[in-house]
Design a protein around this motif. Structure first.
Motif, PDB file in Angstrom:
ATOM      1  N   LEU A  42       0.831  -1.212   0.000  1.00 57.70           N
ATOM      2  CA  LEU A  42       0.000   0.000   0.000  1.00 57.70           C
ATOM      3  C   LEU A  42       0.862   1.258   0.000  1.00 57.70           C
ATOM      4  O   LEU A  42       0.393   2.343  -0.345  1.00 57.70           O
ATOM      5  CB  LEU A  42      -0.943   0.011   1.205  1.00 57.70           C
ATOM      6  CG  LEU A  42      -2.032  -1.075   1.206  1.00 57.70           C
ATOM      7  CD1 LEU A  42      -2.926  -0.928   2.437  1.00 57.70           C
ATOM      8  CD2 LEU A  42      -2.890  -1.011  -0.062  1.00 57.70           C
ATOM      9  N   TYR A  80      -4.458  13.059  -8.114  1.00 56.99           N
ATOM     10  CA  TYR A  80      -3.198  13.520  -8.716  1.00 56.99           C
ATOM     11  C   TYR A  80      -3.060  15.048  -8.598  1.00 56.99           C
ATOM     12  O   TYR A  80      -1.957  15.548  -8.374  1.00 56.99           O
ATOM     13  CB  TYR A  80      -3.107  13.075 -10.183  1.00 56.99           C
ATOM     14  CG  TYR A  80      -2.473  11.712 -10.353  1.00 56.99           C
ATOM     15  CD1 TYR A  80      -1.080  11.561 -10.388  1.00 56.99           C
ATOM     16  CD2 TYR A  80      -3.244  10.566 -10.485  1.00 56.99           C
ATOM     17  CE1 TYR A  80      -0.484  10.316 -10.552  1.00 56.99           C
ATOM     18  CE2 TYR A  80      -2.655   9.303 -10.649  1.00 56.99           C
ATOM     19  CZ  TYR A  80      -1.276   9.189 -10.685  1.00 56.99           C
ATOM     20  OH  TYR A  80      -0.676   7.960 -10.839  1.00 56.99           O
ATOM     21  N   PRO A 114       1.701   7.695  -1.635  1.00 57.18           N
ATOM     22  CA  PRO A 114       1.273   6.793  -2.710  1.00 57.18           C
ATOM     23  C   PRO A 114       0.279   7.498  -3.630  1.00 57.18           C
ATOM     24  O   PRO A 114      -0.473   8.376  -3.199  1.00 57.18           O
ATOM     25  CB  PRO A 114       0.595   5.644  -1.953  1.00 57.18           C
ATOM     26  CG  PRO A 114       1.211   5.659  -0.591  1.00 57.18           C
ATOM     27  CD  PRO A 114       1.490   7.109  -0.296  1.00 57.18           C
ATOM     28  N   ARG A 115       0.290   7.125  -4.897  1.00 61.51           N
ATOM     29  CA  ARG A 115      -0.615   7.751  -5.875  1.00 61.51           C
ATOM     30  C   ARG A 115      -2.009   7.151  -5.759  1.00 61.51           C
ATOM     31  O   ARG A 115      -2.176   6.020  -5.292  1.00 61.51           O
ATOM     32  CB  ARG A 115      -0.092   7.513  -7.286  1.00 61.51           C
ATOM     33  CG  ARG A 115       1.357   7.946  -7.524  1.00 61.51           C
ATOM     34  CD  ARG A 115       1.569   9.408  -7.257  1.00 61.51           C
ATOM     35  NE  ARG A 115       2.935   9.837  -7.611  1.00 61.51           N
ATOM     36  CZ  ARG A 115       3.454  11.018  -7.282  1.00 61.51           C
ATOM     37  NH1 ARG A 115       2.736  11.892  -6.556  1.00 61.51           N
ATOM     38  NH2 ARG A 115       4.677  11.353  -7.641  1.00 61.51           N
ATOM     39  N   PRO A 116      -3.019   7.895  -6.217  1.00 60.58           N
ATOM     40  CA  PRO A 116      -4.399   7.382  -6.132  1.00 60.58           C
ATOM     41  C   PRO A 116      -4.638   6.197  -7.062  1.00 60.58           C
ATOM     42  O   PRO A 116      -3.875   5.970  -7.997  1.00 60.58           O
ATOM     43  CB  PRO A 116      -5.245   8.577  -6.569  1.00 60.58           C
ATOM     44  CG  PRO A 116      -4.329   9.446  -7.373  1.00 60.58           C
ATOM     45  CD  PRO A 116      -2.942   9.230  -6.822  1.00 60.58           C
ATOM     46  N   ARG A 117      -5.673   5.474  -6.785  1.00 57.25           N
ATOM     47  CA  ARG A 117      -6.116   4.367  -7.635  1.00 57.25           C
ATOM     48  C   ARG A 117      -7.640   4.464  -7.777  1.00 57.25           C
ATOM     49  O   ARG A 117      -8.310   5.119  -6.981  1.00 57.25           O
ATOM     50  CB  ARG A 117      -5.763   3.014  -7.007  1.00 57.25           C
ATOM     51  CG  ARG A 117      -4.278   2.716  -6.935  1.00 57.25           C
ATOM     52  CD  ARG A 117      -3.656   2.562  -8.311  1.00 57.25           C
ATOM     53  NE  ARG A 117      -2.255   2.112  -8.284  1.00 57.25           N
ATOM     54  CZ  ARG A 117      -1.189   2.914  -8.257  1.00 57.25           C
ATOM     55  NH1 ARG A 117      -1.332   4.236  -8.203  1.00 57.25           N
ATOM     56  NH2 ARG A 117       0.034   2.408  -8.283  1.00 57.25           N
ATOM     57  N   TYR A 118      -8.172   3.770  -8.812  1.00 59.57           N
ATOM     58  CA  TYR A 118      -9.633   3.683  -8.967  1.00 59.57           C
ATOM     59  C   TYR A 118     -10.265   3.207  -7.662  1.00 59.57           C
ATOM     60  O   TYR A 118      -9.654   2.409  -6.933  1.00 59.57           O
ATOM     61  CB  TYR A 118      -9.983   2.637 -10.026  1.00 59.57           C
ATOM     62  CG  TYR A 118      -9.796   3.035 -11.468  1.00 59.57           C
ATOM     63  CD1 TYR A 118     -10.072   4.313 -11.933  1.00 59.57           C
ATOM     64  CD2 TYR A 118      -9.370   2.084 -12.390  1.00 59.57           C
ATOM     65  CE1 TYR A 118      -9.909   4.624 -13.277  1.00 59.57           C
ATOM     66  CE2 TYR A 118      -9.208   2.390 -13.736  1.00 59.57           C
ATOM     67  CZ  TYR A 118      -9.482   3.668 -14.174  1.00 59.57           C
ATOM     68  OH  TYR A 118      -9.333   3.979 -15.495  1.00 59.57           O
ATOM     69  N   HIS A 130       3.525   1.579  -1.838  1.00 61.99           N
ATOM     70  CA  HIS A 130       4.294   1.636  -3.094  1.00 61.99           C
ATOM     71  C   HIS A 130       4.242   3.014  -3.756  1.00 61.99           C
ATOM     72  O   HIS A 130       3.189   3.634  -3.842  1.00 61.99           O
ATOM     73  CB  HIS A 130       3.775   0.613  -4.112  1.00 61.99           C
ATOM     74  CG  HIS A 130       4.282   0.928  -5.482  1.00 61.99           C
ATOM     75  ND1 HIS A 130       5.581   0.670  -5.858  1.00 61.99           N
ATOM     76  CD2 HIS A 130       3.706   1.565  -6.536  1.00 61.99           C
ATOM     77  CE1 HIS A 130       5.766   1.107  -7.090  1.00 61.99           C
ATOM     78  NE2 HIS A 130       4.647   1.654  -7.525  1.00 61.99           N
ATOM     79  N   TRP A 162      -4.903  13.014 -14.338  1.00 65.51           N
ATOM     80  CA  TRP A 162      -4.649  11.655 -14.804  1.00 65.51           C
ATOM     81  C   TRP A 162      -5.465  11.249 -16.033  1.00 65.51           C
ATOM     82  O   TRP A 162      -4.913  10.734 -17.007  1.00 65.51           O
ATOM     83  CB  TRP A 162      -4.893  10.660 -13.659  1.00 65.51           C
ATOM     84  CG  TRP A 162      -4.432   9.274 -13.992  1.00 65.51           C
ATOM     85  CD1 TRP A 162      -3.156   8.808 -13.977  1.00 65.51           C
ATOM     86  CD2 TRP A 162      -5.254   8.154 -14.396  1.00 65.51           C
ATOM     87  NE1 TRP A 162      -3.107   7.475 -14.342  1.00 65.51           N
ATOM     88  CE2 TRP A 162      -4.388   7.046 -14.602  1.00 65.51           C
ATOM     89  CE3 TRP A 162      -6.621   7.979 -14.599  1.00 65.51           C
ATOM     90  CZ2 TRP A 162      -4.841   5.794 -14.999  1.00 65.51           C
ATOM     91  CZ3 TRP A 162      -7.075   6.730 -15.005  1.00 65.51           C
ATOM     92  CH2 TRP A 162      -6.198   5.652 -15.199  1.00 65.51           C
ATOM     93  N   SER A 217       6.240   4.847  -7.404  1.00 65.12           N
ATOM     94  CA  SER A 217       7.235   4.774  -8.483  1.00 65.12           C
ATOM     95  C   SER A 217       8.127   5.993  -8.361  1.00 65.12           C
ATOM     96  O   SER A 217       7.658   7.125  -8.504  1.00 65.12           O
ATOM     97  CB  SER A 217       6.531   4.736  -9.840  1.00 65.12           C
ATOM     98  OG  SER A 217       5.838   3.511  -9.979  1.00 65.12           O
ATOM     99  N   MET A 224      -9.372   9.740  -9.405  1.00 65.97           N
ATOM    100  CA  MET A 224      -8.019   9.761  -9.970  1.00 65.97           C
ATOM    101  C   MET A 224      -7.539  11.201 -10.198  1.00 65.97           C
ATOM    102  O   MET A 224      -6.428  11.559  -9.812  1.00 65.97           O
ATOM    103  CB  MET A 224      -7.991   8.985 -11.291  1.00 65.97           C
ATOM    104  CG  MET A 224      -8.182   7.485 -11.148  1.00 65.97           C
ATOM    105  SD  MET A 224      -6.959   6.713 -10.039  1.00 65.97           S
ATOM    106  CE  MET A 224      -5.424   7.011 -10.949  1.00 65.97           C
TER     107      MET A 224
END
Lengths: 253, 253
Positions: B10, B190, B156-160, B12, B220, B14, B186
């Motif tokens: 959770l 961002y 961490p970046r957002p997700r659906y 993670h 996004w 990049s 999303m």
């Protein structure tokens, strides 16, 4: 170099026998959320779940991870865009997105005591899965993943030596002896576990070739050789399933 | 539902900025070993590593994860078999094998304090990578993965939302409002992180279409729409790279 994450990964096993216990909704959601947080190109995936159907190996959870361009195309339409990227490239990115998420689900599950097994035939059953789950076009079933509490225990399976996997600066020129040494690690490892004899998993020879193997010497390399030496000759079976789901890998019609 | 594995996943991110510190050989080997233990169809992968070349984002480790049929064909020859499976099917399985291993490497790395970033362009640079690493035929670069100790920090970046990802028993018939709600998660996520303005990552519009977005509202869904709405029109670029590496996805010549 040891921690609970590395331990969980090194302890991975694909399980083919499950207890009946149904994991809670909270566990299922935690596993999928952990999957979602994997890196992605464009979140080109969806996860189907069945808890009612009789799953392979008696697993309580039956996921099917799909490459999903439908959601992308829905939101692009709202933004006033149409997909122009070719389907082959989209599949390369989409399969990766779906696989990164699927592998997180595997490891997240194992950290919670749930083991799993991938079912690789989903692409060849795409039409039936699409009918069952009422999939819109441009959603393609990539891989099944059954999951649950294990009802069997065994050690992790062998893998190639690191020297046959990780190559710094240049790919080595392997001698036959070096290839044979890597084969031996795999074959001896599976034989020591009695894997194929327990699973009764010997693949029959369908071509004109004598079967020189018994369960005393039938192991991983012979098993794998019989798969790719006999199965899936034509790409048509897969391209046909892709076509029915709205994918044209050789260019739009 | 919380443990170090779920937490690592959770958490993670990049990472695109790295410290110079070179991880030890032991760390590198631990990460690749954890990758190898992922489930696989036939270990159809190899991992290339460069520590000498100047890597993107100044990362000390530059991996390229490849689909590898060469090793399979070498051992099948020793076993007296030839691959008859079509290349498209082999790629579907091989990309999954490579991706499962790659994602384990990402998570194993993060558990040891090393963050990473996938580089998706490797398939389009296959010929050059093959030359640099002296790859034999039938090895295809799938994805780059730079890794190192992070020199930037962010959430961490957002997700659906989960409701736009996990579908039980049937795929929902989404209304435009439901799609827009998932888009908003999303885009707002961002924007709140200032992701695109910090990266100066706005993709120019190359087609006949007015650019109605500034960094105040570019996020996004617009970014992703501009990629797949403009890039990689023809499959030829990818099929040509595949062909040069010995893959014929529409059937053997």
């Amino acid at each position: 170099m040891d921690n609970p994450v590395i331990q969980t990964m090194l302890n991975h096993r694909s399980v083919r026998k499950y207890k009946k216990d149904q994991p809670s909704d909270e566990i299922v959601e935690t596993i999928v959320r952990a999957g979602q947080q994997a890196p992605f190109a464009s979140q080109l995936y969806s996860v189907l779940l069945s808890r009612k159907k009789k799953a392979p190996f008696g697993a309580p959870l039956w996921f099917i991870i799909c490459v999903d361009l439908y959601k992308l195309e829905r939101f692009m339409k709202i933004r006033g865009w149409e997909v122009v990227t070719n389907d082959l490239s989209l599949l390369f990115f989409g399969i990766q997105d779906a696989a990164y998420m699927a592998q997180n689900m595997v490891v997240a599950g194992e950290s919670l005591g749930l083991f799993s097994c991938f079912l690789g035939a989903a692409p060849y059953q795409a039409e039936r899965i699409a009918r069952d789950f009422k999939l819109p076009p441009r959603v393609f079933p990539l891989v099944g993943l059954v999951m649950g509490y294990p009802a069997e225990d065994f050690p992790p399976r062998p893998r190639y030596p690191l020297s046959f996997t990780l190559f710094e600066d240049r790919y080595p020129e392997f001698t036959d002896d070096e290839v044979a040494a890597a084969m031996k690690v795999m074959d001896d490892g599976y034989l020591a576990q009695g894997y194929y004899v327990k699973q009764k998993a010997k693949i029959p020879i369908e071509v004109d070739k004598k079967d020189a193997f018994t369960y005393d010497n039938y192991s991983w390399t012979e098993h794998i050789a019989r798969k790719w030496g006999q199965w899936y000759r034509s790409p048509e079976e897969l391209t046909e399933q892709l076509r029915k789901r709205g994918f044209e890998i050789t260019g739009k019609e």
